[in-house]
Design an enzyme around this catalytic site. Structure first.
Site, PDB file in Angstrom:
ATOM      1  N   ILE A   1      -3.021  -6.392  -9.479  1.00  0.00           N
ATOM      2  CA  ILE A   1      -3.545  -6.521  -8.401  1.00  0.00           C
ATOM      3  C   ILE A   1      -4.225  -4.801  -7.655  1.00  0.00           C
ATOM      4  O   ILE A   1      -3.350  -4.835  -7.716  1.00  0.00           O
ATOM      5  CB  ILE A   1      -3.395  -7.263  -7.005  1.00  0.00           C
ATOM      6  CG1 ILE A   1      -2.907  -8.552  -7.269  1.00  0.00           C
ATOM      7  CG2 ILE A   1      -3.870  -7.836  -5.649  1.00  0.00           C
ATOM      8  CD1 ILE A   1      -1.891  -9.342  -6.204  1.00  0.00           C
ATOM      9  N   ARG A   2      -5.472  -4.438  -7.384  1.00  0.00           N
ATOM     10  CA  ARG A   2      -5.286  -3.035  -7.175  1.00  0.00           C
ATOM     11  C   ARG A   2      -3.948  -2.527  -7.909  1.00  0.00           C
ATOM     12  O   ARG A   2      -3.563  -1.343  -7.471  1.00  0.00           O
ATOM     13  CB  ARG A   2      -5.963  -2.914  -6.090  1.00  0.00           C
ATOM     14  CG  ARG A   2      -6.766  -3.562  -4.821  1.00  0.00           C
ATOM     15  CD  ARG A   2      -6.471  -3.501  -3.738  1.00  0.00           C
ATOM     16  NE  ARG A   2      -6.028  -2.021  -3.130  1.00  0.00           N
ATOM     17  CZ  ARG A   2      -5.322  -2.165  -1.756  1.00  0.00           C
ATOM     18  NH1 ARG A   2      -5.102  -3.354  -1.502  1.00  0.00           N
ATOM     19  NH2 ARG A   2      -4.890  -0.596  -1.739  1.00  0.00           N
TER      20      ARG A   2
ATOM     21  N   GLU B   1       6.521 -10.047  -9.593  1.00  0.00           N
ATOM     22  CA  GLU B   1       7.263 -11.755  -9.194  1.00  0.00           C
ATOM     23  C   GLU B   1       6.585 -12.089  -8.131  1.00  0.00           C
ATOM     24  O   GLU B   1       6.735 -13.989  -8.245  1.00  0.00           O
ATOM     25  CB  GLU B   1       7.815 -10.771  -7.621  1.00  0.00           C
ATOM     26  CG  GLU B   1       6.214 -10.833  -6.490  1.00  0.00           C
ATOM     27  CD  GLU B   1       5.835  -9.011  -6.789  1.00  0.00           C
ATOM     28  OE1 GLU B   1       5.388  -8.461  -6.308  1.00  0.00           O
ATOM     29  OE2 GLU B   1       5.935  -8.500  -7.905  1.00  0.00           O
TER      30      GLU B   1
ATOM     31  N   CYS C   1       3.635  -2.115  -8.634  1.00  0.00           N
ATOM     32  CA  CYS C   1       2.847  -1.658  -7.952  1.00  0.00           C
ATOM     33  C   CYS C   1       2.900  -0.302  -6.953  1.00  0.00           C
ATOM     34  O   CYS C   1       2.420   0.385  -8.244  1.00  0.00           O
ATOM     35  CB  CYS C   1       2.165  -3.227  -7.264  1.00  0.00           C
ATOM     36  SG  CYS C   1       0.522  -2.741  -7.318  1.00  0.00           S
TER      37      CYS C   1
ATOM     38  N   GLU D   1       1.203  -1.329   0.196  1.00  0.00           N
ATOM     39  CA  GLU D   1       0.223   0.309   0.056  1.00  0.00           C
ATOM     40  C   GLU D   1       0.856   0.975   0.023  1.00  0.00           C
ATOM     41  O   GLU D   1       1.410   1.184   0.995  1.00  0.00           O
ATOM     42  CB  GLU D   1      -0.870  -0.284   1.193  1.00  0.00           C
ATOM     43  CG  GLU D   1      -3.056   0.540   0.921  1.00  0.00           C
ATOM     44  CD  GLU D   1      -2.195   1.975   1.219  1.00  0.00           C
ATOM     45  OE1 GLU D   1      -2.636   2.629   0.067  1.00  0.00           O
ATOM     46  OE2 GLU D   1      -1.912   2.599   2.339  1.00  0.00           O
ATOM     47  N   SER D   2       0.622   2.195  -1.224  1.00  0.00           N
ATOM     48  CA  SER D   2       2.218   3.160  -1.287  1.00  0.00           C
ATOM     49  C   SER D   2       2.315   3.989  -0.214  1.00  0.00           C
ATOM     50  O   SER D   2       3.538   4.522   0.077  1.00  0.00           O
ATOM     51  CB  SER D   2       1.724   3.924  -2.331  1.00  0.00           C
ATOM     52  OG  SER D   2       1.062   4.285  -2.565  1.00  0.00           O
TER      53      SER D   2
ATOM     54  N   HIS E   1       3.010  -7.159 -10.575  1.00  0.00           N
ATOM     55  CA  HIS E   1       3.454  -8.056 -10.036  1.00  0.00           C
ATOM     56  C   HIS E   1       4.196  -9.243 -10.210  1.00  0.00           C
ATOM     57  O   HIS E   1       3.286 -10.113 -10.824  1.00  0.00           O
ATOM     58  CB  HIS E   1       2.929  -8.626  -8.755  1.00  0.00           C
ATOM     59  CG  HIS E   1       1.990  -8.148  -7.796  1.00  0.00           C
ATOM     60  ND1 HIS E   1       2.816  -7.071  -6.512  1.00  0.00           N
ATOM     61  CD2 HIS E   1       0.791  -6.650  -7.312  1.00  0.00           C
ATOM     62  CE1 HIS E   1       1.513  -6.231  -6.156  1.00  0.00           C
ATOM     63  NE2 HIS E   1       1.024  -6.402  -6.461  1.00  0.00           N
TER      64      HIS E   1
ATOM     65  N   ARG F   1      -3.795   5.814  -8.642  1.00  0.00           N
ATOM     66  CA  ARG F   1      -4.041   4.338  -7.663  1.00  0.00           C
ATOM     67  C   ARG F   1      -4.553   4.187  -7.895  1.00  0.00           C
ATOM     68  O   ARG F   1      -5.970   4.119  -8.351  1.00  0.00           O
ATOM     69  CB  ARG F   1      -3.539   5.145  -6.129  1.00  0.00           C
ATOM     70  CG  ARG F   1      -2.661   6.014  -5.956  1.00  0.00           C
ATOM     71  CD  ARG F   1      -3.023   6.448  -4.613  1.00  0.00           C
ATOM     72  NE  ARG F   1      -2.509   5.114  -3.487  1.00  0.00           N
ATOM     73  CZ  ARG F   1      -3.232   6.006  -2.798  1.00  0.00           C
ATOM     74  NH1 ARG F   1      -4.215   6.691  -1.955  1.00  0.00           N
ATOM     75  NH2 ARG F   1      -3.406   4.466  -1.250  1.00  0.00           N
TER      76      ARG F   1
END
Length: 188
Positions: A133-134, A171, A78, A47-48, A169, A105
């Site tokens: 993802i979001r 990874e 992300c 979450e940034s 993502h 975002r």
């Protein structure tokens, strides 16, 4: 060659695994002193806003800016992309403000709208599997920024010199080629 993964939040172990599959040593970074031993740094998802607060709390903001100012590569995935951005839509202040991009975002919706797809990425032969993802979106790029990938006409990966960013993502799949791309940037 040592590549650190900022360990404040996010899929740290998965990034370490991908970095090591790409032929570099992965280091879990919890203290700013560790930056001195690194050739490159990954800022993972999460979450940034939380990552930004933790980076401020543990003095990583200025330390990572100095790291980048030395020309050492930084890769944001992300939320890490948001942390790298110069401008965040609907937010007064950026976090690191290093990359000349404007981001939005959660542009792809909430958790339940998460998805996987194959993306063409400039500089990588075959399509890369990407997990959204979001995910944020790169709304616009400055003149020195090279767009590496788009999804439905929207920018989802970009590079500006020694800075690399992806909305997704990389990874979270077995495809480590984007990490290989980053390791090759570090070698340059």
């Amino acid at each position: 060659m040592k590549i650190g993964v900022l360990s404040l939040q996010g899929a740290v172990a998965e990034h370490i695994r991908s970095v090591e599959r790409a032929g570099a040593e992965g280091i879990v970074v919890k203290k700013i002193e560790q930056l001195d031993e690194l050739s490159g740094l990954i800022i993972p998802g999460g979450e940034s806003t939380t990552i930004g607060k933790l980076m401020r709390k543990y003095n990583f903001i200025e330390a990572v800016r100095q790291f980048s100012n030395q020309g050492k590569p930084v890769f944001g995935t992300c939320a890490g992309l948001i942390v790298l951005a110069k401008t965040i839509q609907g937010q007064e202040e950026a976090h690191l403000g290093l990359m000349d991009i404007t981001v939005s975002r959660n542009a792809f919706g909430r958790q339940r709208e998460s998805f996987e797809t194959d993306l063409n990425i400039k500089g990588i032969e075959e399509p890369v599997r990407a997990v959204f993802i979001r995910a944020p979106l790169i709304q616009s790029v400055g003149t020195g920024v090279d767009v590496l990938s788009e999804y439905n006409g929207e920018i989802v990966a970009a590079r500006q010199g020694h800075l690399l960013a992806s909305s997704f993502h990389p990874e979270l799949t077995d495809d480590y080629r984007l990490h290989q791309y980053f390791v090759d940037m570090v070698r340059e």
